[in-house]
Design a protein around this motif. Structure first.
Motif, mmCIF file in Angstrom:
data_model
loop_
_atom_site.group_PDB
_atom_site.id
_atom_site.type_symbol
_atom_site.label_atom_id
_atom_site.label_comp_id
_atom_site.label_asym_id
_atom_site.label_seq_id
_atom_site.Cartn_x
_atom_site.Cartn_y
_atom_site.Cartn_z
ATOM 1 N N SER A 170 0.845 -1.192 0.000
ATOM 2 C CA SER A 170 0.000 0.000 0.000
ATOM 3 C C SER A 170 0.878 1.239 0.000
ATOM 4 N N ASN A 171 0.464 2.246 -0.773
ATOM 5 C CA ASN A 171 1.140 3.546 -0.755
ATOM 6 C C ASN A 171 2.452 3.564 -1.555
ATOM 7 N N ILE A 172 2.725 2.511 -2.295
ATOM 8 C CA ILE A 172 4.002 2.412 -3.005
ATOM 9 C C ILE A 172 4.007 3.262 -4.277
ATOM 10 N N GLY A 173 2.778 3.607 -4.750
ATOM 11 C CA GLY A 173 2.685 4.460 -5.950
ATOM 12 C C GLY A 173 2.109 3.769 -7.174
ATOM 13 N N LYS A 174 1.305 2.705 -6.976
ATOM 14 C CA LYS A 174 0.732 1.966 -8.110
ATOM 15 C C LYS A 174 -0.229 2.829 -8.918
ATOM 16 N N SER A 175 -1.175 3.453 -8.210
ATOM 17 C CA SER A 175 -2.198 4.227 -8.919
ATOM 18 C C SER A 175 -1.570 5.457 -9.582
ATOM 19 N N SER A 176 -0.621 6.108 -8.887
ATOM 20 C CA SER A 176 0.059 7.271 -9.464
ATOM 21 C C SER A 176 0.807 6.869 -10.732
ATOM 22 N N LEU A 177 1.372 5.672 -10.714
ATOM 23 C CA LEU A 177 2.139 5.223 -11.876
ATOM 24 C C LEU A 177 1.225 5.032 -13.086
ATOM 25 N N THR A 188 -5.562 8.697 -6.175
ATOM 26 C CA THR A 188 -4.399 8.336 -5.362
ATOM 27 C C THR A 188 -4.569 8.996 -3.998
ATOM 28 N N SER A 189 -3.749 8.591 -3.038
ATOM 29 C CA SER A 189 -3.872 9.182 -1.713
ATOM 30 C C SER A 189 -2.588 8.984 -0.936
ATOM 31 N N SER A 190 -2.315 9.914 -0.035
ATOM 32 C CA SER A 190 -1.142 9.733 0.825
ATOM 33 C C SER A 190 -1.431 8.718 1.927
ATOM 34 N N LYS A 191 -2.736 8.352 2.058
ATOM 35 C CA LYS A 191 -3.079 7.351 3.087
ATOM 36 C C LYS A 191 -3.018 5.960 2.480
ATOM 37 N N PRO A 192 -2.279 5.042 3.111
ATOM 38 C CA PRO A 192 -2.211 3.672 2.579
ATOM 39 C C PRO A 192 -3.595 3.027 2.549
ATOM 40 N N GLY A 193 -3.780 2.077 1.650
ATOM 41 C CA GLY A 193 -5.048 1.340 1.586
ATOM 42 C C GLY A 193 -6.100 2.064 0.790
ATOM 43 N N HIS A 194 -5.694 2.958 -0.090
ATOM 44 C CA HIS A 194 -6.688 3.754 -0.818
ATOM 45 C C HIS A 194 -7.426 2.928 -1.869
ATOM 46 N N THR A 195 -6.667 2.231 -2.711
ATOM 47 C CA THR A 195 -7.304 1.427 -3.765
ATOM 48 C C THR A 195 -7.826 0.139 -3.137
ATOM 49 N N ARG A 196 -9.135 -0.086 -3.291
ATOM 50 C CA ARG A 196 -9.745 -1.225 -2.585
ATOM 51 C C ARG A 196 -10.217 -2.326 -3.533
ATOM 52 N N PRO A 227 -5.350 -3.316 -5.251
ATOM 53 C CA PRO A 227 -5.175 -2.861 -3.867
ATOM 54 C C PRO A 227 -3.775 -3.244 -3.408
ATOM 55 N N GLY A 228 -3.215 -2.461 -2.503
ATOM 56 C CA GLY A 228 -1.879 -2.792 -2.000
ATOM 57 C C GLY A 228 -1.924 -3.912 -0.996
ATOM 58 N N TYR A 229 -0.791 -4.593 -0.804
ATOM 59 C CA TYR A 229 -0.789 -5.547 0.292
ATOM 60 C C TYR A 229 -0.704 -4.761 1.597
ATOM 61 N N THR A 257 9.960 2.645 -7.366
ATOM 62 C CA THR A 257 9.126 3.859 -7.494
ATOM 63 C C THR A 257 9.763 5.039 -6.741
ATOM 64 N N LYS A 258 9.184 6.210 -6.940
ATOM 65 C CA LYS A 258 9.537 7.425 -6.181
ATOM 66 C C LYS A 258 11.040 7.703 -6.219
ATOM 67 N N MET A 259 11.645 7.477 -7.389
ATOM 68 C CA MET A 259 13.088 7.719 -7.574
ATOM 69 C C MET A 259 13.502 9.130 -7.165
ATOM 70 N N ASP A 260 12.554 10.073 -7.317
ATOM 71 C CA ASP A 260 12.863 11.491 -7.023
ATOM 72 C C ASP A 260 13.221 11.716 -5.564
ATOM 73 N N ARG A 261 12.891 10.762 -4.708
ATOM 74 C CA ARG A 261 13.147 10.962 -3.281
ATOM 75 C C ARG A 261 14.569 10.629 -2.860
ATOM 76 N N SER A 303 9.797 7.655 -11.547
ATOM 77 C CA SER A 303 9.190 8.637 -10.660
ATOM 78 C C SER A 303 7.950 9.161 -11.365
ATOM 79 N N SER A 304 6.791 8.961 -10.739
ATOM 80 C CA SER A 304 5.567 9.493 -11.348
ATOM 81 C C SER A 304 5.554 11.005 -11.204
ATOM 82 N N ARG A 305 6.317 11.509 -10.247
ATOM 83 C CA ARG A 305 6.352 12.955 -9.999
ATOM 84 C C ARG A 305 7.167 13.673 -11.083
HETATM 85 P P1 GTP Z 1 -2.801 2.058 -2.345
HETATM 86 O O1 GTP Z 1 -3.885 2.270 -3.343
HETATM 87 O O2 GTP Z 1 -3.135 2.540 -0.989
HETATM 88 O O3 GTP Z 1 -2.284 0.647 -2.344
HETATM 89 O O4 GTP Z 1 -1.538 2.991 -2.775
HETATM 90 P P2 GTP Z 1 -0.845 3.166 -4.191
HETATM 91 O O5 GTP Z 1 0.262 2.170 -4.319
HETATM 92 O O6 GTP Z 1 -1.839 3.172 -5.302
HETATM 93 O O7 GTP Z 1 -0.152 4.603 -4.033
HETATM 94 P P3 GTP Z 1 -0.632 6.009 -4.641
HETATM 95 O O8 GTP Z 1 -0.394 6.042 -6.122
HETATM 96 O O9 GTP Z 1 -1.996 6.316 -4.155
HETATM 97 O O10 GTP Z 1 0.460 6.983 -3.980
HETATM 98 C C1 GTP Z 1 0.698 7.001 -2.600
HETATM 99 C C2 GTP Z 1 1.388 8.296 -2.214
HETATM 100 O O11 GTP Z 1 2.695 8.346 -2.792
HETATM 101 C C3 GTP Z 1 0.669 9.549 -2.715
HETATM 102 O O12 GTP Z 1 0.779 10.543 -1.704
HETATM 103 C C4 GTP Z 1 1.439 9.954 -3.951
HETATM 104 O O13 GTP Z 1 1.403 11.339 -4.229
HETATM 105 C C5 GTP Z 1 2.860 9.533 -3.568
HETATM 106 N N1 GTP Z 1 3.657 9.214 -4.755
HETATM 107 C C6 GTP Z 1 3.308 8.381 -5.762
HETATM 108 N N2 GTP Z 1 4.262 8.335 -6.717
HETATM 109 C C7 GTP Z 1 5.245 9.172 -6.309
HETATM 110 C C8 GTP Z 1 6.513 9.561 -6.859
HETATM 111 O O14 GTP Z 1 6.936 9.138 -7.936
HETATM 112 N N3 GTP Z 1 7.266 10.428 -6.112
HETATM 113 C C9 GTP Z 1 6.853 10.906 -4.910
HETATM 114 N N4 GTP Z 1 7.664 11.737 -4.259
HETATM 115 N N5 GTP Z 1 5.665 10.584 -4.362
HETATM 116 C C10 GTP Z 1 4.872 9.723 -5.055
#
Ligand code: GTP
Ligand code: MG
Length: 178
Positions: A17-24, A37-45, A62-64, A122-126, A158-160
């Motif tokens: 959860s929160n790894i960035g699947k939906s953002s990707l 997408t959401s900063s809270k884990p468990g968003h995609t159900r 959904p995330g594990y 994911t999130k290489m920008d960090r 990096s989706s960002r």
């Molecule tokens: P679940 O649906 O809960 O399993 O999460 P998810 O894996 O779909 O993650 P989601 O795409 O909702 O992103 C989770 C958080 O990470 C959000 O706050 C995004 O803005 C942030 N995020 C996603 N991709 C990136 C990225 O490439 N860089 C950074 N810095 N943040 C990211």
């Protein structure tokens, strides 16, 4: 809802959860609001299927960690094992945290079923380039040691900043034509 098996190739994105699947998925299709997408884990159900024309479906999961592992594992495994047109599973991993036990457990399940997967960081920008490089090397070494059905090349995105998205798109197109 899982659509019926169709002839359209599918690739699926899984990960904690929160790894960035939906953002990707938003990044890959260039539409920021397509998937919530959401900063809270468990968003995609639910599993969500995004059809790109009639050539490809991108599948968000959904995330594990949100569902209990057994429930998640059963749901996902029965989908993954029965999907004739599934061309590749992408496992998303945060290079700041490395491979977690939950990732390794899922890989074991996939190895046991002979399902091929590829790791995307994911999130290489960090991370700085140096930190990203060392984390990637560590993850690759662990995969060589522990994973069986893992596609050898680890990708980074990096989706960002949109870094790595073109390479991932090219990999998806290749995988979808297998
Ligand atoms: P679940 O649906 O809960 O399993 O999460 P998810 O894996 O779909 O993650 P989601 O795409 O909702 O992103 C989770 C958080 O990470 C959000 O706050 C995004 O803005 C942030 N995020 C996603 N991709 C990136 C990225 O490439 N860089 C950074 N810095 N943040 C990211
Ligand atoms: Mg999500």
């Amino acid at each position: 809802m899982i659509p019926e098996n169709t002839a359209i190739p599918e690739v699926v994105f899984i990960g904690r959860s929160n790894i960035g699947k939906s953002s990707l998925i938003n990044g890959l299709v260039n539409r920021n609001g397509l998937v919530k997408t959401s900063s809270k884990p468990g968003h995609t159900r639910m599993m969500n299927f995004f059809k790109i024309g009639d050539k490809l479906s991108l599948v968000d999961m959904p995330g594990y960690g949100w569902k209990s592992r057994d429930e998640w594992g059963d749901m996902i495994l029965s989908y993954l094992q029965n999907r004739k047109n599934l061309r590749r599973i992408y496992i998303l991993v945060d290079p700041s945290h490395g491979l977690k036990d939950s990732d390794l457990q899922i890989m074991k399940l996939l190895d046991g079923s002979g399902l091929s997967y590829q790791v995307v960081l994911t999130k290489m920008d960090r991370l700085s380039r140096t930190k990203y490089g060392s984390s990637k090397a560590e993850i690759e070494a662990q995969l060589v040691k522990d994973a069986i059905c893992c596609f050898p090349m680890v990708l980074g995105v990096s989706s960002r900043t949109r870094d790595g998205l073109d390479e991932l798109r090219a990999a998806i197109v290749k995988a979808s034509q297998l």
